[in-house]
Design an enzyme around this catalytic site. Structure first.
Site, mmCIF file in Angstrom:
data_model
loop_
_atom_site.group_PDB
_atom_site.id
_atom_site.type_symbol
_atom_site.label_atom_id
_atom_site.label_comp_id
_atom_site.label_asym_id
_atom_site.label_seq_id
_atom_site.Cartn_x
_atom_site.Cartn_y
_atom_site.Cartn_z
ATOM 1 N N ASP A 30 0.768 -1.275 0.033
ATOM 2 C CA ASP A 30 -0.212 0.069 -0.129
ATOM 3 C C ASP A 30 0.828 1.196 0.155
ATOM 4 O OD1 ASP A 30 -3.244 0.551 0.834
ATOM 5 O OD2 ASP A 30 -1.677 2.138 0.906
ATOM 6 N N HIS A 99 -10.186 -5.543 -3.444
ATOM 7 C CA HIS A 99 -8.867 -5.627 -2.826
ATOM 8 C C HIS A 99 -8.785 -6.047 -1.367
ATOM 9 C CE1 HIS A 99 -9.691 -1.238 -2.334
ATOM 10 N NE2 HIS A 99 -8.970 -1.475 -1.199
#
Ligand code: AMP
Ligand code: ZN
Length: 115
Positions: A30, A99
């Site tokens: 991320d 996700h």
């Protein structure tokens, strides 16, 4: 032309810090980590969110979840990890391409309560 940022990552139009790839899945860190280790597993095919998944996506969803402990192990999360799937605006979803977040490192704080 897709405007989906994760589709662009899948297509290599936007770079990512990749940690895993196969014919159906991609996992990458991320860009704004919310824990010492924070990555996500996405399907290569575009699905808006968990709400849009169909029966035909059952195997794909299973595959995503089964990758989580394997990749957690690989990224040093031997003590455990948290999985999060934000779904829809009410679930805090910001990127509308399905996700699974994997977060860990140290001991994560408990989920916030409504107190
Ligand atoms: P969500 O709120 O569940 O939709 O999460 C979207 C996540 O995508 C956020 O944690 C963002 O930091 C992350 N993100 C957005 N753009 C990128 C990018 N280009 N590379 C990696 N992560 C990203
Ligand atoms: Zn997409």
């Amino acid at each position: 032309m897709t405007e989906c940022i994760f589709c662009k990552i899948v297509q290599g139009q936007i770079p990512c810090q990749k940690i895993y790839e196969d014919d159906e899945l991609l996992a990458f860190h991320d860009i704004h980590p919310a824990a010492p280790v924070h990555f996500m597993i996405i399907p290569k095919k575009h699905v808006d969110s968990l709400s849009q998944c169909q029966a035909e996506d059952q195997a794909l969803l299973g595959k995503m979840l089964l990758q989580a402990p394997r990749l957690a192990q690989q990224t040093g999360l031997q003590q455990g990890f948290r999985t999060v799937i934000n779904t829809g605006r009410g679930g805090g979803q910001e990127v509308f391409h399905l996700h699974v977040h994997i977060l860990g490192g140290g001991v994560l704080p408990p989920l916030q309560t409504n107190k």
